[in-house]
Scaffold this motif. Structure first.
Motif, short mmCIF file in Angstrom:
data_model
loop_
_atom_site.label_atom_id
_atom_site.label_comp_id
_atom_site.label_asym_id
_atom_site.label_seq_id
_atom_site.Cartn_x
_atom_site.Cartn_y
_atom_site.Cartn_z
N ILE A 158 0.88 -1.18 0.00
CA ILE A 158 0.00 0.00 0.00
C ILE A 158 0.91 1.23 0.00
N THR A 159 0.71 2.12 -0.94
CA THR A 159 1.70 3.19 -1.10
C THR A 159 1.11 4.60 -1.09
N TYR A 161 1.25 8.89 -2.17
CA TYR A 161 1.13 9.57 -3.46
C TYR A 161 2.40 10.27 -3.92
N PRO A 186 -2.02 1.24 -5.19
CA PRO A 186 -1.34 2.54 -5.26
C PRO A 186 -2.21 3.61 -4.62
N PRO A 188 -4.71 6.58 -4.41
CA PRO A 188 -5.77 7.00 -5.33
C PRO A 188 -5.39 8.28 -6.08
N GLY A 216 -7.96 2.03 -5.31
CA GLY A 216 -8.99 2.29 -4.32
C GLY A 216 -8.43 3.06 -3.16
N GLY A 221 -7.59 -0.74 1.12
CA GLY A 221 -6.40 -0.95 1.95
C GLY A 221 -6.72 -1.76 3.19
N THR A 236 3.61 2.32 2.90
CA THR A 236 4.26 3.63 2.97
C THR A 236 3.17 4.68 3.01
N GLY A 237 3.21 5.52 4.03
CA GLY A 237 2.22 6.57 4.15
C GLY A 237 2.37 7.29 5.47
N GLU A 259 6.74 2.39 6.46
CA GLU A 259 7.60 3.52 6.10
C GLU A 259 6.73 4.76 6.26
N GLU A 392 4.53 16.86 10.79
CA GLU A 392 4.93 16.84 9.39
C GLU A 392 3.97 17.73 8.59
N PHE A 394 4.36 18.41 5.19
CA PHE A 394 4.27 17.87 3.84
C PHE A 394 3.87 18.97 2.85
N LEU A 420 13.34 9.71 11.02
CA LEU A 420 13.59 9.19 9.67
C LEU A 420 14.94 9.64 9.10
N PHE A 459 17.01 1.99 4.08
CA PHE A 459 16.26 3.23 4.30
C PHE A 459 15.06 2.92 5.19
P1 NAD Z 1 -1.73 8.26 3.61
O1 NAD Z 1 -1.31 7.61 4.88
O2 NAD Z 1 -2.85 9.19 3.62
O3 NAD Z 1 -2.09 7.13 2.50
C1 NAD Z 1 -1.16 6.13 2.15
C2 NAD Z 1 -1.91 4.96 1.54
O4 NAD Z 1 -2.72 4.34 2.54
C3 NAD Z 1 -2.84 5.34 0.40
O5 NAD Z 1 -2.72 4.37 -0.62
C4 NAD Z 1 -4.21 5.27 1.07
O6 NAD Z 1 -5.27 5.03 0.15
C5 NAD Z 1 -4.02 4.10 2.01
N1 NAD Z 1 -4.94 4.01 3.15
C6 NAD Z 1 -5.67 4.99 3.72
N2 NAD Z 1 -6.35 4.49 4.78
C7 NAD Z 1 -6.03 3.17 4.88
C8 NAD Z 1 -6.40 2.13 5.78
N3 NAD Z 1 -7.24 2.34 6.79
N4 NAD Z 1 -5.86 0.91 5.60
C9 NAD Z 1 -4.99 0.68 4.59
N5 NAD Z 1 -4.61 1.63 3.70
C10 NAD Z 1 -5.13 2.86 3.84
O7 NAD Z 1 -0.40 8.96 3.03
P2 NAD Z 1 -0.23 9.92 1.77
O8 NAD Z 1 -0.90 11.21 2.07
O9 NAD Z 1 -0.55 9.21 0.51
O10 NAD Z 1 1.37 10.11 1.78
C11 NAD Z 1 2.03 11.00 2.60
C12 NAD Z 1 2.66 10.31 3.79
O11 NAD Z 1 3.49 9.25 3.36
C13 NAD Z 1 3.56 11.26 4.58
O12 NAD Z 1 3.33 11.08 5.95
C14 NAD Z 1 4.96 10.80 4.20
O13 NAD Z 1 5.94 11.10 5.15
C15 NAD Z 1 4.77 9.34 4.03
N6 NAD Z 1 5.82 8.76 3.22
C16 NAD Z 1 6.78 8.00 3.83
C17 NAD Z 1 7.84 7.49 3.09
C18 NAD Z 1 8.89 6.65 3.73
O14 NAD Z 1 9.61 5.94 3.01
N7 NAD Z 1 9.07 6.68 5.04
C19 NAD Z 1 7.90 7.72 1.72
C20 NAD Z 1 6.90 8.50 1.12
C21 NAD Z 1 5.86 9.01 1.88
#
Ligand code: NAD
Length: 490
Positions: A158-159, A161, A186, A188, A216, A221, A236-237, A259, A392, A394, A420, A459
């Protein structure tokens, strides 16, 4: 294909049972540039089932490493042959400036993928020390054991954006090379580059079910995390969603790799090369419009050079060329969405009310009425306890604060829930190395770092920045089960 992201399940394309489509928005223009089919429970279940079949029935998980290597080599080479096309998609779906897109978003992760393909030349079996074991009768036998890396099973990936192609490959590379099968969801906001990966998997002959893609949001997720047929979740998120992912995966005891976010510190000692520090300082909040997890957006600057640093950083920030990311002259593009811009603007508003000094930016660029742009923004005299220093953003916002001793700099750097990244600028590289050892983060760059991101550099984050490491030897262990086989050696 590049404006369409259908679902890819069990080696076939589908629009999903609901027929729902989501527009993919170019954040620089606010216009739709394509669409993505949106999956639901049925597609998620089908994708996990396909990945399960492909894993349990083979041949992927059981094939000789050299055969898996050949297939992944063709896959990686085909992706590389399309790097400019991928970069164009990235510019469109994320707003990354075109040079950044081609290099950091596309070429760097393709280098990582090469690393994972190459490591398949090494054996998955490691000998362990032999032991002489005494028998009661006074004789002895020789005991041996080996450690074998085996695939974990079905991986749910799950990644986020901000670096979609990079992050998708950061998960696919180690997962696939270790023999796992994958269901990828990926972001959305950025599904198009993921669809291209599936297209390449399809045309280069990766077996059905090895890579599945379900677009989705949170619902998909969550289903991936709770499905008992999934063995490992790699996410990653954000910190918030990372916590949810861990909780969702817990009842079925899945391995979880996280991550997450960061609020990394850039330490500028009094003896630093200020030009070099300022170059990284500027990059730390304008690169990717500040939407980078490891960006060093907290600038800790020695009091002796603080005023100079602040004045010059503010001046540099005002000169950043903000605008159309497809224009090679552009330094900084937009944020991903109106919602992200609202979030960043609320940080600026709060910081303005807390005594921090706004020395650059703070608003929307007047010449860019369309697109989710925010000016490069610098706050000086930021309190490390404030929201701006602890959370953060962002977005393109730097928080600068002074320090007087190395001990104070390290304490400020470590006074964060995150762990990090980090950076130190100093003419005394030995001292910088000692300070780097004291900073509780997964990586630290001294005087700008190595200038490279090779596949062998792990990393990941300490504290709330995550669990596990991407890249490097450690990733192979994270995406493998480790079995010990013990035997009489003689
Ligand atoms: P986000 O946490 O909002 O979403 C990430 C992913 O999780 C998306 O695909 C989303 O649809 C999915 N998601 C949302 N709710 C979920 C749930 N309940 N269960 C499973 N999946 C779910 O993050 P974002 O806004 O897309 O990205 C920004 C964040 O990502 C920032 O905090 C950034 O630091 C982090 N990030 C970390 C790294 C790393 O390597 N440490 C790299 C890139 C981004």
């Amino acid at each position: 294909m590049s404006d369409t992201a259908r679902l890819y399940i069990d080696g076939a394309w589908t629009d999903g049972s609901s027929g729902e489509r989501a527009a993919v928005i170019n954040p620089a223009t606010e216009k739709a540039i394509g669409w993505a089919a949106v999956g639901g429970a049925a597609e998620c279940a089908a994708a996990v089932a396909a990945a399960r079949r492909a894993f349990d029935g083979g041949p992927w998980s059981r094939m000789a490493r050299s055969d898996r290597q050949k297939l992944l080599r063709v896959f990686a080479d085909e992706l590389r042959s399309r790097e400019e096309e991928i970069a164009d998609i990235i510019v469109g779906e994320t707003g990354a400036p075109v040079a950044t897109a081609l290099n950091h978003h596309v070429r760097v992760p393709l280098g990582h993928l090469d690393h994972y393909v190459a490591q398949l030349s090494a054996s998955d079996t490691r000998p362990l020390p032999l032991q002489v074991n005494p028998r009661p009768d006074g004789t002895s036998w020789l005991g041996g054991s080996v450690m074998v890396y085996e695939p974990v099973g079905v991986v749910a990936a799950i990644t986020a954006y901000n670096f979609p192609f990079y992050l998708n490959l950061a998960k696919l590379g180690p997962a696939l090379s270790c023999g796992n099968t994958v269901v990828l969801k990926p972001s959305p906001d950025a599904p198009l580059s993921a669809a291209l990966i599936a297209e390449v998997a399809d045309t280069t002959g990766l077996p059905p079910g090895v890579i599945n893609i379900v677009n989705g949001g949170a619902d998909v997720g969550e289903l991936m995390c709770t499905d008992p047929r999934v063995d490992l979740v790699t996410f990653t998120g954000s910190e918030r969603v990372g916590g949810l992912v861990a909780a969702q995966a817990a009842p079925t005891i899945k391995r979880v790799l996280l991550e997450l976010g960061g609020k990394s510190a850039l330490i500028v000692r009094a003896d630093a090369d200020l030009n070099a520090a300022l170059a990284m300082g500027l990059n730390s909040f304008t690169s990717q419009a500040g939407q980078g997890c490891a960006l060093t957006t907290r600038h800790l600057v020695h009091a002796n050079v603080y005023d100079d640093y602040v004045a010059r950083l503010a001046d540099l920030a005002k000169k950043v060329r903000v605008g159309d990311p497809a224009d090679p002259a552009t330094n900084m593009g937009p944020l991903i969405s109106a919602a992200q811009r609202d979030k960043v603007e609320s940080f600026i508003e709060v910081a303005n009310g807390t005594g921090a000094e706004l020395v650059a930016g703070g608003g929307r660029p007047a010449n860019l009425p369309q697109g989710y742009f925010v000016e490069p923004t610098v706050f000086a005299n930021v309190d490390n306890a404030s929201q701006l220093a602890q959370e953060e953003v962002f977005g393109p916002v730097a928080a600068v604060m002074p320090f007087r001793t190395d001990e104070e700099a390290v304490a400020l750097a470590n006074d964060s829930n995150y762990g990090l990244g980090g950076a130190i600028f100093s003419a005394d590289v030995g001292r910088a190395f000692e300070l780097a050892r004291q900073i509780r983060t997964g990586q630290v760059h001294i005087n700008g770092g190595s200038g490279a991101s090779p596949g062998w550099d792990p990393f990941g984050g300490y504290k709330r920045s995550g669990l596990g490491r991407e890249l490097g030897e450690t990733a192979l262990a994270d995406y493998s089960e480790i079995k010990t086989i013990k035997f009489h050696a003689g």
